[in-house]
Design a protein around this motif. Structure first.
Motif, PDB file in Angstrom:
ATOM      1  N   PHE A  82      52.873  -9.805  11.969  1.00 55.21           N
ATOM      2  CA  PHE A  82      52.834 -11.056  11.227  1.00 55.21           C
ATOM      3  C   PHE A  82      51.688 -11.112  10.232  1.00 55.21           C
ATOM      4  O   PHE A  82      50.648 -10.450  10.407  1.00 55.21           O
ATOM      5  CB  PHE A  82      52.655 -12.237  12.191  1.00 55.21           C
ATOM      6  N   ALA A  83      51.855 -11.961   9.208  1.00 49.79           N
ATOM      7  CA  ALA A  83      50.732 -12.364   8.371  1.00 49.79           C
ATOM      8  C   ALA A  83      49.750 -13.175   9.221  1.00 49.79           C
ATOM      9  O   ALA A  83      50.045 -13.533  10.363  1.00 49.79           O
ATOM     10  CB  ALA A  83      51.225 -13.196   7.188  1.00 49.79           C
ATOM     11  N   GLU A  84      48.590 -13.491   8.653  1.00 51.21           N
ATOM     12  CA  GLU A  84      47.565 -14.173   9.448  1.00 51.21           C
ATOM     13  C   GLU A  84      47.902 -15.622   9.754  1.00 51.21           C
ATOM     14  O   GLU A  84      47.340 -16.219  10.672  1.00 51.21           O
ATOM     15  CB  GLU A  84      46.210 -14.118   8.743  1.00 51.21           C
ATOM     16  N   ALA A  85      48.833 -16.215   9.008  1.00 52.56           N
ATOM     17  CA  ALA A  85      49.204 -17.604   9.246  1.00 52.56           C
ATOM     18  C   ALA A  85      50.649 -17.838   8.856  1.00 52.56           C
ATOM     19  O   ALA A  85      51.188 -17.197   7.950  1.00 52.56           O
ATOM     20  CB  ALA A  85      48.293 -18.553   8.469  1.00 52.56           C
ATOM     21  N   GLY A  86      51.266 -18.772   9.562  1.00 55.99           N
ATOM     22  CA  GLY A  86      52.610 -19.226   9.230  1.00 55.99           C
ATOM     23  C   GLY A  86      52.612 -20.730   9.022  1.00 55.99           C
ATOM     24  O   GLY A  86      51.550 -21.374   9.047  1.00 55.99           O
ATOM     25  N   ARG A 109      49.773 -25.637   8.485  1.00 53.54           N
ATOM     26  CA  ARG A 109      49.432 -24.217   8.476  1.00 53.54           C
ATOM     27  C   ARG A 109      49.023 -23.825   9.888  1.00 53.54           C
ATOM     28  O   ARG A 109      48.219 -24.513  10.516  1.00 53.54           O
ATOM     29  CB  ARG A 109      48.285 -23.943   7.498  1.00 53.54           C
ATOM     30  N   ILE A 110      49.576 -22.735  10.387  1.00 56.12           N
ATOM     31  CA  ILE A 110      49.355 -22.322  11.774  1.00 56.12           C
ATOM     32  C   ILE A 110      48.818 -20.897  11.777  1.00 56.12           C
ATOM     33  O   ILE A 110      49.537 -19.957  11.412  1.00 56.12           O
ATOM     34  CB  ILE A 110      50.666 -22.415  12.585  1.00 56.12           C
ATOM     35  N   GLU A 111      47.556 -20.745  12.156  1.00 55.29           N
ATOM     36  CA  GLU A 111      46.965 -19.405  12.249  1.00 55.29           C
ATOM     37  C   GLU A 111      47.510 -18.694  13.479  1.00 55.29           C
ATOM     38  O   GLU A 111      47.613 -19.271  14.561  1.00 55.29           O
ATOM     39  CB  GLU A 111      45.445 -19.506  12.296  1.00 55.29           C
ATOM     40  N   VAL A 112      47.854 -17.432  13.285  1.00 54.33           N
ATOM     41  CA  VAL A 112      48.510 -16.644  14.323  1.00 54.33           C
ATOM     42  C   VAL A 112      47.642 -15.447  14.674  1.00 54.33           C
ATOM     43  O   VAL A 112      47.162 -14.727  13.786  1.00 54.33           O
ATOM     44  CB  VAL A 112      49.895 -16.172  13.832  1.00 54.33           C
ATOM     45  N   THR A 113      47.412 -15.240  15.965  1.00 53.57           N
ATOM     46  CA  THR A 113      46.726 -14.047  16.453  1.00 53.57           C
ATOM     47  C   THR A 113      47.593 -13.398  17.531  1.00 53.57           C
ATOM     48  O   THR A 113      48.624 -13.957  17.932  1.00 53.57           O
ATOM     49  CB  THR A 113      45.350 -14.378  17.042  1.00 53.57           C
ATOM     50  N   SER A 114      47.156 -12.267  18.015  1.00 53.27           N
ATOM     51  CA  SER A 114      47.911 -11.599  19.072  1.00 53.27           C
ATOM     52  C   SER A 114      47.933 -12.420  20.354  1.00 53.27           C
ATOM     53  O   SER A 114      48.796 -12.219  21.223  1.00 53.27           O
ATOM     54  CB  SER A 114      47.306 -10.220  19.357  1.00 53.27           C
ATOM     55  N   CYS A 118      47.448 -22.177  17.884  1.00 48.50           N
ATOM     56  CA  CYS A 118      47.092 -23.531  18.305  1.00 48.50           C
ATOM     57  C   CYS A 118      47.726 -24.535  17.355  1.00 48.50           C
ATOM     58  O   CYS A 118      47.900 -24.267  16.165  1.00 48.50           O
ATOM     59  CB  CYS A 118      45.577 -23.725  18.303  1.00 48.50           C
ATOM     60  N   LEU A 119      48.027 -25.729  17.883  1.00 44.41           N
ATOM     61  CA  LEU A 119      48.519 -26.812  17.044  1.00 44.41           C
ATOM     62  C   LEU A 119      47.460 -27.905  16.957  1.00 44.41           C
ATOM     63  O   LEU A 119      46.461 -27.754  16.290  1.00 44.41           O
ATOM     64  CB  LEU A 119      49.850 -27.343  17.593  1.00 44.41           C
ATOM     65  N   ALA A 120      47.630 -29.021  17.658  1.00 45.34           N
ATOM     66  CA  ALA A 120      46.735 -30.167  17.486  1.00 45.34           C
ATOM     67  C   ALA A 120      45.441 -30.034  18.276  1.00 45.34           C
ATOM     68  O   ALA A 120      44.474 -30.732  18.005  1.00 45.34           O
ATOM     69  CB  ALA A 120      47.457 -31.453  17.889  1.00 45.34           C
ATOM     70  N   ASP A 121      45.393 -29.168  19.252  1.00 48.18           N
ATOM     71  CA  ASP A 121      44.192 -29.022  20.073  1.00 48.18           C
ATOM     72  C   ASP A 121      43.914 -27.537  20.248  1.00 48.18           C
ATOM     73  O   ASP A 121      44.456 -26.698  19.546  1.00 48.18           O
ATOM     74  CB  ASP A 121      44.364 -29.739  21.419  1.00 48.18           C
ATOM     75  N   ASP A 122      43.056 -27.205  21.183  1.00 50.07           N
ATOM     76  CA  ASP A 122      42.683 -25.815  21.398  1.00 50.07           C
ATOM     77  C   ASP A 122      43.581 -25.113  22.405  1.00 50.07           C
ATOM     78  O   ASP A 122      43.289 -23.985  22.811  1.00 50.07           O
ATOM     79  CB  ASP A 122      41.225 -25.739  21.874  1.00 50.07           C
TER      80      ASP A 122
END
Length: 292
Positions: A82-86, A109-114, A118-122
């Protein structure tokens, strides 16, 4: 071998008039770059009109040497990078609920890692990588928004790494295209989007001469999934179940009434998506009773 997402490799319908941009032999391993479903248009604070003709881009087509109508092609999905964010969004009229977004779109904007996103919280939500659109070329023009016998916008969560999608070749070369990758999506895609994201999809493509299938089939290590699309969910579910019952008769030697009973006792009817014009249903059989 790699196929980039440049404009010359991007199109918006399945049709025999869309010329292939690459020709491969059976057994080829290929990495396909795909664009997000909005083609980079829908972002937070969007204040310009969306060009709807450029939604749901796909990369391809990829021609399979020797493929003819009456054959099947299989696409084994090895991995998705994936790109770094979707991005995910909600708008009035999109999805199965009518939600007031206080504007044309509510987008995040949603940052994606392996590890997930996260959405509204951690709270970390795990990834559920899948390819929303894989389809073959068709004799008539079909927009990339629609699912069908050719595959297309099925949005089935089982079109995922480790699994193999089978499709019928409907025109010479089969002409396979890819797009609409999600970092995560729930079954039904009820709001109209998953985590829409640019991606690289690595697949191995094979030709199966003389293997005649009626529509999409997904083979996983634990089950076989028969897909069907129609204007109404019950119609799609009946078609998917009918294909599963027919497979049990042909491959396992059951009578039709026995196969129907086996399907009811062991299988699962599922919703893939409810939002793409026609809806897509699945019927899955466990490997204990059926192997493809």
């Amino acid at each position: 071998m790699q196929l980039s997402r440049i404009e010359d490799h991007t199109h918006y319908c399945f049709a025999d008039v869309v010329a292939p941009v690459l020709s491969i032999r059976s057994g080829t391993r290929l990495t396909v770059e795909t664009r997000d479903a909005s083609n980079g248009q829908i972002r937070p604070d969007l204040n310009t009109p969306v060009d709807r003709s450029r939604l749901l881009p796909v990369t391809g087509p990829v021609a399979m040497e020797g493929a003819q109508p009456g054959d099947a092609v299989s696409i084994h999905i090895e991995k998705i990078d994936f790109a770094e964010a979707g991005y995910a969004w909600v708008r009035p009229g999109l999805g199965i609920l009518n939600i007031d977004t206080e504007g044309p779109y509510y987008a995040k904007r949603i940052e994606v890692t392996s590890e997930g996103f996260c959405l509204a919280d951690d709270h970390k939500i795990p990834l559920r990588p899948m390819v929303g659109i894989i389809g073959v070329g068709t004799p008539e023009e079909i927009t990339t928004r629609l699912p069908g016998r050719h595959g297309g916008n099925m949005d089935c969560v089982d079109v995922a790494p480790g699994n193999t999608l089978w499709l019928p070749a409907l025109i010479p070369g089969a002409n396979i295209s890819f797009g609409d990758v999600h970092a995560a999506m729930g079954e039904g895609e009820v709001s109209g989007t998953g985590v829409e994201i640019d991606a690289e999809v690595t697949v191995t493509l094979n030709l199966h001469p003389g293997v005649l299938i009626d529509g999409p089939v997904i083979v996983t290590p634990r089950k076989t999934v028969f897909l069907a699309s129609a204007s109404e969910f019950l119609q799609a579910a009946r078609s998917a179940l009918g294909r599963a019952v027919e497979a049990l008769v042909i491959r396992n030697g059951f009578t039709k009434k026995e196969a129907y009973m086996v399907a009811s006792l062991t299988g699962n009817a599922r919703i893939c998506q409810l939002v793409n014009g026609d809806v897509t249903a699945a019927y899955e059989l466990p490997k204990e009773v059926f192997t493809w």
